[in-house]
Scaffold this motif. Structure first.
Motif, PDB file in Angstrom:
ATOM      1  N   LEU B  58       0.815  -1.220   0.000  1.00 27.85           N
ATOM      2  CA  LEU B  58       0.000   0.000   0.000  1.00 27.85           C
ATOM      3  C   LEU B  58       0.852   1.275   0.000  1.00 27.85           C
ATOM      4  O   LEU B  58       0.334   2.372  -0.163  1.00 27.85           O
ATOM      5  N   LEU B  59       2.164   1.130   0.198  1.00 24.90           N
ATOM      6  CA  LEU B  59       3.007   2.326   0.300  1.00 24.90           C
ATOM      7  C   LEU B  59       3.562   2.807  -1.048  1.00 24.90           C
ATOM      8  O   LEU B  59       4.092   3.899  -1.140  1.00 24.90           O
ATOM      9  N   GLU B  60       3.437   1.989  -2.074  1.00 22.50           N
ATOM     10  CA  GLU B  60       3.886   2.361  -3.430  1.00 22.50           C
ATOM     11  C   GLU B  60       5.289   2.985  -3.399  1.00 22.50           C
ATOM     12  O   GLU B  60       5.487   4.143  -3.786  1.00 22.50           O
ATOM     13  N   LEU B  61       6.242   2.182  -2.946  1.00 22.08           N
ATOM     14  CA  LEU B  61       7.611   2.678  -2.808  1.00 22.08           C
ATOM     15  C   LEU B  61       8.301   2.778  -4.167  1.00 22.08           C
ATOM     16  O   LEU B  61       8.057   1.962  -5.053  1.00 22.08           O
ATOM     17  N   THR B  62       9.146   3.790  -4.310  1.00 23.64           N
ATOM     18  CA  THR B  62       9.951   3.917  -5.540  1.00 23.64           C
ATOM     19  C   THR B  62      11.420   4.080  -5.165  1.00 23.64           C
ATOM     20  O   THR B  62      11.733   4.546  -4.060  1.00 23.64           O
ATOM     21  N   ALA B  72       9.544   2.806  14.465  1.00 21.75           N
ATOM     22  CA  ALA B  72       9.993   1.752  13.553  1.00 21.75           C
ATOM     23  C   ALA B  72      10.090   0.380  14.218  1.00 21.75           C
ATOM     24  O   ALA B  72      10.162  -0.633  13.533  1.00 21.75           O
ATOM     25  N   GLY B  73      10.093   0.339  15.564  1.00 26.65           N
ATOM     26  CA  GLY B  73      10.195  -0.949  16.260  1.00 26.65           C
ATOM     27  C   GLY B  73      11.482  -1.661  15.883  1.00 26.65           C
ATOM     28  O   GLY B  73      12.544  -1.048  15.756  1.00 26.65           O
ATOM     29  N   PRO B  74      11.431  -2.978  15.662  1.00 28.92           N
ATOM     30  CA  PRO B  74      12.647  -3.724  15.324  1.00 28.92           C
ATOM     31  C   PRO B  74      13.030  -3.604  13.849  1.00 28.92           C
ATOM     32  O   PRO B  74      13.955  -4.278  13.401  1.00 28.92           O
ATOM     33  N   GLY B  75      12.334  -2.774  13.107  1.00 28.39           N
ATOM     34  CA  GLY B  75      12.716  -2.533  11.718  1.00 28.39           C
ATOM     35  C   GLY B  75      12.065  -3.464  10.706  1.00 28.39           C
ATOM     36  O   GLY B  75      12.551  -3.591   9.579  1.00 28.39           O
ATOM     37  N   ASN B  76      10.988  -4.092  11.109  1.00 25.60           N
ATOM     38  CA  ASN B  76      10.349  -5.051  10.197  1.00 25.60           C
ATOM     39  C   ASN B  76       9.809  -4.398   8.928  1.00 25.60           C
ATOM     40  O   ASN B  76       9.684  -5.049   7.899  1.00 25.60           O
ATOM     41  N   MET B  81      11.874  -1.630   3.386  1.00 28.87           N
ATOM     42  CA  MET B  81      11.728  -0.319   2.726  1.00 28.87           C
ATOM     43  C   MET B  81      13.087   0.187   2.244  1.00 28.87           C
ATOM     44  O   MET B  81      13.199   0.772   1.172  1.00 28.87           O
ATOM     45  N   ALA B  82      14.144  -0.055   3.081  1.00 24.82           N
ATOM     46  CA  ALA B  82      15.483   0.411   2.709  1.00 24.82           C
ATOM     47  C   ALA B  82      15.957  -0.268   1.424  1.00 24.82           C
ATOM     48  O   ALA B  82      16.702   0.317   0.635  1.00 24.82           O
ATOM     49  N   LYS B  83      15.505  -1.516   1.225  1.00 25.07           N
ATOM     50  CA  LYS B  83      15.917  -2.244   0.022  1.00 25.07           C
ATOM     51  C   LYS B  83      15.228  -1.707  -1.236  1.00 25.07           C
ATOM     52  O   LYS B  83      15.683  -1.943  -2.340  1.00 25.07           O
ATOM     53  N   LYS B  84      14.108  -1.019  -1.044  1.00 27.05           N
ATOM     54  CA  LYS B  84      13.327  -0.562  -2.199  1.00 27.05           C
ATOM     55  C   LYS B  84      13.386   0.941  -2.417  1.00 27.05           C
ATOM     56  O   LYS B  84      12.777   1.453  -3.347  1.00 27.05           O
ATOM     57  N   THR B  85      14.056   1.664  -1.501  1.00 25.60           N
ATOM     58  CA  THR B  85      14.066   3.126  -1.619  1.00 25.60           C
ATOM     59  C   THR B  85      15.504   3.649  -1.502  1.00 25.60           C
ATOM     60  O   THR B  85      16.432   2.876  -1.266  1.00 25.60           O
ATOM     61  N   ALA B  86      15.647   4.988  -1.623  1.00 23.55           N
ATOM     62  CA  ALA B  86      16.982   5.579  -1.568  1.00 23.55           C
ATOM     63  C   ALA B  86      17.493   5.667  -0.127  1.00 23.55           C
ATOM     64  O   ALA B  86      18.662   5.411   0.149  1.00 23.55           O
ATOM     65  N   TRP B  87      16.612   6.052   0.792  1.00 18.66           N
ATOM     66  CA  TRP B  87      17.056   6.258   2.167  1.00 18.66           C
ATOM     67  C   TRP B  87      15.879   6.110   3.134  1.00 18.66           C
ATOM     68  O   TRP B  87      14.772   6.520   2.813  1.00 18.66           O
ATOM     69  N   VAL B  88      16.146   5.511   4.314  1.00 16.90           N
ATOM     70  CA  VAL B  88      15.117   5.417   5.356  1.00 16.90           C
ATOM     71  C   VAL B  88      15.679   5.993   6.648  1.00 16.90           C
ATOM     72  O   VAL B  88      16.804   5.662   7.042  1.00 16.90           O
TER      73      VAL B  88
END
Lengths: 274, 289
Positions: B58-62, B72-76, B81-88
């Motif tokens: 649902l977040l439509e990441l680019t 962010a909790g444990p980063g799940n 998201m970091a793998k699919k975007t420029a920076w988190v």
């Protein structure tokens, strides 16, 4: 009767109990003493298997509580809560009879013996005259007496009490502790948590003292409740007076020159001081 | 009552306070050390896989996106998201959760995550690098001042703000809702829900897109003792005298299978999102009715 060995427990990152070890023998009236937030309630919950500790063991009568099913547990240990909300208007005698539940037959019908045990428990607490009164119409102090009678009727070798004197007036506090002494004399081990250092000193055989760092001391109040100990727990808020070997805790601001101790509750053969 | 006079931010704060009281302590304090956080993280990945996948879709990441992940909790979510975007950039106050997040970052050899170890309310935004293309808070709205939280999110965002929160009564509230009136003579409050968020946003001049999805997960216990203890930890208000009541409830509502004692829950999640600079979001023009 109760052996706590190296008990550790945390709520999240907050370590509440750290390496707690102590023992309570048959017939011992032991006070669990310490300021707010030092884990007294959590220790109770661990000993009653309501919380599973991170590490360490609790043994009752030599048996590891992890291996005790609830019914067997209820035959070994009784618990008297601090305040008890009861939505249904049970009578006092019905409430006390509930203490017999772990001993009932498979049809859960109390017999003549169960009623006798319940009656005796009410007599011991001096509440026989209330037996037909609705529990939820009693005063806080009377309710406390009923809950203790229920625990006695359970006929366990070990009783835990959470702040038993908190809701009672001064006279009833004395009656309560004397009752606990009498129960202990018959061989029951009792662990009662309390905030009142004088109750510990006047009435208990031994005390387990907790503070934020863990277990501070375990032993007879005469040896444990020293000025040094009280300073460590409460800063310099109170003074310990020694009267014929009996320790009395008074506010640190009290003027010793004008204060006369006339009498204190006579658990030790009614000694009076002037 | 005239509905326009309701202060929805106050309603949110009050429900949050009642929620904390009902449990005996704030919910945020529940998973605080690293061990508990690890249990949560593993459980989250195993049992919340469906939810995490749905949330990500649902977040439509680019690939060119810069994302701010609040709570962010444990980063799940942060790790995928970091793998699919420029920076988190993650914001998370719990030391235990951050410790697990650090491990996750190392294990996945992630180099495009910045971690900020604080509660969102306390974050100094001059330390951030706004604007972010996406600001997301997934099931992490424990803050009493929701309006302040949202305004701060808008301040650092140039794209989409997305909130994921509960709708209706999640099934994990069934037990306290059933037992609390008998045990404590008071109703259980399980925290504010998405309706209040919608009302508050609307009043702020933000008309959010709403997406709904349902999710189910379960708690698995090796024994009844550990099940009772789990709930005794979660609800510190419970005392040993309530053990038989809790146990009777769990006996009736858990099922036994080869994994152990299983307590299943269904719940509905709403995604409320809005686009900054969009005509549907006029947060800069002050409150609207």
């Amino acid at each position: 009767m109760l052996t706590v060995n190296d008990l550790t427990f945390s709520y999240g990152r907050q370590r509440v109990l750290k390496n707690i070890s102590f023992q309570i023998r048959k017939g011992e009236l032991c006070a669990l003493f310490g300021p707010n937030g030092t884990g007294k309630t959590t220790l109770f919950k661990c000993c009653l298997k309501f919380l599973v500790p991170d590490s360490g063991t609790v043994r009752i009568n030599g048996k590891d509580i992890r291996r005790l099913p609830p019914r067997q547990m209820a035959r070994l240990v009784a618990y008297v809560p601090q305040a008890h909300h009861c939505a249904f208007p049970f009578t006092v005698s019905q409430m006390v009879l509930m203490g017999r539940t772990p001993h009932l037959n498979r049809f859960f019908t109390p017999g003549a013996k169960d009623r006798k045990v319940a009656d005796q428990a009410m007599q011991t607490l001096g509440i026989s005259h209330l037996s037909d009164t609705a529990y939820n119409r009693l005063s806080g102090g009377q309710q406390q007496m009923v809950l203790i009678a229920r625990a006695i009727a359970q006929q366990t070798g070990l009783i835990f009490l959470d702040e038993p004197a908190a809701a009672l007036d001064f006279k009833n506090q004395i009656t309560l502790w004397q009752t606990l002494q009498a129960i202990a004399e018959q061989g029951t081990a009792i662990l009662a948590c309390t905030h009142d250092p004088n109750h510990v000193s006047w009435f208990c055989h031994s005390t387990v003292v907790l503070d934020r760092s863990g277990l501070l001391a375990k032993g007879p109040p005469g040896q444990v409740m020293t000025q040094e100990m009280m300073d460590r727990i409460y800063g310099d808020a109170c003074r310990v007076w020694n009267i014929n070997g009996l320790k009395i805790m008074v506010p640190g601001t009290m003027d010793t020159g004008t204060t006369n101790i006339v009498a204190f509750p006579g658990n030790r053969k009614g000694i009076h001081h002037k | 009552m005239r509905y326009m006079e309701i202060d929805w931010n106050k309603a949110w704060a009050e429900e949050t306070e009642l929620w904390n009281q009902s449990a005996g302590k704030p919910c945020q304090g529940f998973w605080e050390d690293k061990n508990s956080a690890e249990v949560f993280a593993q459980k989250d990945i195993r049992q919340h896989k469906k939810r995490l996948e749905k949330t990500l879709s649902l977040l439509e990441l680019t690939p060119d996106m810069r994302v701010l992940d609040i709570g962010a909790g444990p980063g799940n979510l942060a790790i995928p998201m970091a793998k699919k975007t420029a920076w988190v950039t993650t914001v998370e106050p719990s030391p235990g959760m951050n410790a697990v997040l650090d491990d996750q970052i190392a294990e996945n050899r992630i180099t495009n995550i910045t971690t900020i170890r604080a509660a969102w309310e306390e974050v100094d935004i001059t330390l951030l690098t706004p604007p972010y293309d996406l600001v997301v808070a997934s099931l992490s709205l424990g803050m009493p001042d929701l309006k302040g939280t949202i305004e701060k999110m808008n301040q650092v965002c140039s794209g989409q703000v997305a909130l994921f929160w509960h709708a209706g009564i999640p099934e994990w509230e069934d037990m306290p809702r059933a037992l609390w009136p008998d045990i404590f003579a008071m109703p259980y409050h399980g925290g504010p829900k998405s309706d209040i968020i919608f009302q508050l946003l609307y009043r702020m001049g933000i008309y959010p897109d709403v997406k709904v999805f349902s999710n189910d997960f379960c708690e698995i216990f090796e024994s009844m003792d550990s099940a009772v203890s789990f709930y005794a930890r979660r609800f510190q208000i419970l005392s040993p005298e309530h053990q038989p009541i809790v146990e009777a409830y769990l006996k009736e509502h858990c099922k036994k299978d080869d994994r152990g004692l299983v307590h299943e829950f269904n719940h509905i999640i709403m995604k409320l999102s809005w686009q900054l600079g969009d005509s549907g979001c006029s947060s800069t023009q002050g409150e609207k009715r």
